[in-house]
Design a protein around this motif. Sequence first.
Motif, PDB file in Angstrom:
ATOM      1  N   THR A 103      33.638 -75.836 -46.808  1.00 11.45           N
ATOM      2  CA  THR A 103      32.947 -77.047 -46.384  1.00 11.45           C
ATOM      3  C   THR A 103      32.037 -77.573 -47.485  1.00 11.45           C
ATOM      4  O   THR A 103      31.277 -76.816 -48.098  1.00 11.45           O
ATOM      5  CB  THR A 103      32.112 -76.771 -45.117  1.00 11.45           C
ATOM      6  N   ARG A 105      36.876 -79.082 -46.029  1.00 19.44           N
ATOM      7  CA  ARG A 105      36.222 -79.863 -44.980  1.00 19.44           C
ATOM      8  C   ARG A 105      35.123 -80.675 -45.648  1.00 19.44           C
ATOM      9  O   ARG A 105      34.219 -80.116 -46.280  1.00 19.44           O
ATOM     10  CB  ARG A 105      35.623 -78.954 -43.918  1.00 19.44           C
ATOM     11  N   PRO A 111      39.914 -83.387 -48.845  1.00 21.62           N
ATOM     12  CA  PRO A 111      40.449 -82.817 -47.601  1.00 21.62           C
ATOM     13  C   PRO A 111      41.920 -82.411 -47.711  1.00 21.62           C
ATOM     14  O   PRO A 111      42.343 -81.406 -47.113  1.00 21.62           O
ATOM     15  CB  PRO A 111      40.257 -83.951 -46.593  1.00 21.62           C
ATOM     16  N   LEU A 136      25.905 -78.177 -36.316  1.00 27.23           N
ATOM     17  CA  LEU A 136      27.329 -77.973 -36.581  1.00 27.23           C
ATOM     18  C   LEU A 136      27.676 -76.513 -36.866  1.00 27.23           C
ATOM     19  O   LEU A 136      28.836 -76.188 -37.107  1.00 27.23           O
ATOM     20  CB  LEU A 136      27.769 -78.846 -37.770  1.00 27.23           C
ATOM     21  N   ASN A 147      38.638 -83.359 -41.859  1.00 23.79           N
ATOM     22  CA  ASN A 147      39.321 -82.070 -41.943  1.00 23.79           C
ATOM     23  C   ASN A 147      38.423 -80.923 -41.465  1.00 23.79           C
ATOM     24  O   ASN A 147      38.134 -79.980 -42.219  1.00 23.79           O
ATOM     25  CB  ASN A 147      39.798 -81.787 -43.369  1.00 23.79           C
ATOM     26  N   PRO A 148      37.988 -80.977 -40.187  1.00 22.35           N
ATOM     27  CA  PRO A 148      37.116 -79.926 -39.656  1.00 22.35           C
ATOM     28  C   PRO A 148      37.712 -78.524 -39.740  1.00 22.35           C
ATOM     29  O   PRO A 148      36.983 -77.532 -39.712  1.00 22.35           O
ATOM     30  CB  PRO A 148      36.914 -80.347 -38.191  1.00 22.35           C
ATOM     31  N   GLY A 149      39.028 -78.437 -39.861  1.00 26.39           N
ATOM     32  CA  GLY A 149      39.668 -77.125 -39.964  1.00 26.39           C
ATOM     33  C   GLY A 149      39.800 -76.617 -41.386  1.00 26.39           C
ATOM     34  O   GLY A 149      40.469 -75.612 -41.628  1.00 26.39           O
ATOM     35  N   MET A 172      36.763 -88.157 -38.356  1.00 27.22           N
ATOM     36  CA  MET A 172      36.001 -87.994 -37.124  1.00 27.22           C
ATOM     37  C   MET A 172      34.543 -88.346 -37.392  1.00 27.22           C
ATOM     38  O   MET A 172      33.934 -87.831 -38.326  1.00 27.22           O
ATOM     39  CB  MET A 172      36.101 -86.542 -36.631  1.00 27.22           C
ATOM     40  N   LEU A 199      27.074 -74.606 -39.469  1.00 30.26           N
ATOM     41  CA  LEU A 199      27.697 -74.496 -40.782  1.00 30.26           C
ATOM     42  C   LEU A 199      27.169 -73.275 -41.526  1.00 30.26           C
ATOM     43  O   LEU A 199      25.970 -72.988 -41.503  1.00 30.26           O
ATOM     44  CB  LEU A 199      27.424 -75.757 -41.610  1.00 30.26           C
ATOM     45  N   GLU A 232      30.125 -88.213 -40.755  1.00 29.88           N
ATOM     46  CA  GLU A 232      31.578 -88.364 -40.923  1.00 29.88           C
ATOM     47  C   GLU A 232      32.130 -86.993 -41.290  1.00 29.88           C
ATOM     48  O   GLU A 232      31.711 -86.386 -42.282  1.00 29.88           O
ATOM     49  CB  GLU A 232      31.887 -89.368 -42.027  1.00 29.88           C
ATOM     50  N   ASP A 233      33.065 -86.501 -40.478  1.00 28.67           N
ATOM     51  CA  ASP A 233      33.557 -85.122 -40.622  1.00 28.67           C
ATOM     52  C   ASP A 233      35.079 -85.171 -40.786  1.00 28.67           C
ATOM     53  O   ASP A 233      35.813 -85.443 -39.840  1.00 28.67           O
ATOM     54  CB  ASP A 233      33.168 -84.331 -39.377  1.00 28.67           C
ATOM     55  N   ILE A 286      32.065 -83.305 -45.202  1.00 27.21           N
ATOM     56  CA  ILE A 286      31.126 -83.886 -44.253  1.00 27.21           C
ATOM     57  C   ILE A 286      30.184 -84.804 -45.021  1.00 27.21           C
ATOM     58  O   ILE A 286      29.582 -84.396 -46.013  1.00 27.21           O
ATOM     59  CB  ILE A 286      30.313 -82.792 -43.523  1.00 27.21           C
TER      60      ILE A 286
END
Length: 260
Positions: free
Chosen positions: A25, A52, A47, A87, A19-21, A1, A89, A16-17, A54
């Motif tokens: 992180t 996650r 990931p 975000l 595996n946001p779940g 994403m 975070l 660029e993100d 980023i």
Amino acid sequence: MGYYVNVEPGVKVYVEDVNPGGNKTILFIHGWPLSHKQFEYQFDVLPALGYRCIGLDWRGFGKSDKPIDGYHYDRLADDIKAVISALQLHNITIAGHSTGGAIAIRYMARHHGYGVSKLVLIDAAAPTGFTAVTAKKLLTDTYNDRPQMIQGVTDTFFFQYISSRFSDWFFQMGLEAAGWSTAAIIVTLRDENLQPDLDKIHVPTLIIHGIHDQVIPFAQAQELNNRIKYSQLVPFEYSGHGPFWEERNKFNHLLAQFIG
């Protein structure tokens, strides 16, 4: 994403993100004159292990906006803060390579490590960056033949063999930056000193550095290790300035082990 984050009026940086779940992180900060793409061989693996990942492109580099100014550590650290805040975070690990490591150090000092629980410095350009002699040559080359300058950086970057195709990919990554931002960071690396920032880092810190690094001498990693509390230094015996690729399996395992 992939998406953009506003870091100040009229300036957006690309993020660029993957595996946001993910459970934990990692925010990757690339080196000069590259982009988040340099961490492809981390994004391929981590990931899938539940992290996650980023990656952002600094202003002036990669897919981010390329304003004429803002290429000093304070502003670049503020851009990181804007992304972390946007975000939302928390409890993240920042992993900064080369100049990205220097930016991460300034972020930790300037913003009191907001949102960060662990820090990874990869061949960090700290506490100092380029000598006046090196900076003068790089600036001259940037203003007169930037492609040749980037090729020279690529040629001295790695200790292990890289294929011609890999070299081309790396070279093209550097060309995505603007000429003015490429030059401005050289000046920053020449003029800024991070000595006062080191005592302000109070989170567990992993220092990774290739012992064959021709860009940032290994002795600087030893200095960081001596100055930063709660830090550990892991030499990479078969790497130059790019252990994230040259010893990528060891690098990825060590990163995952450190983060937990």
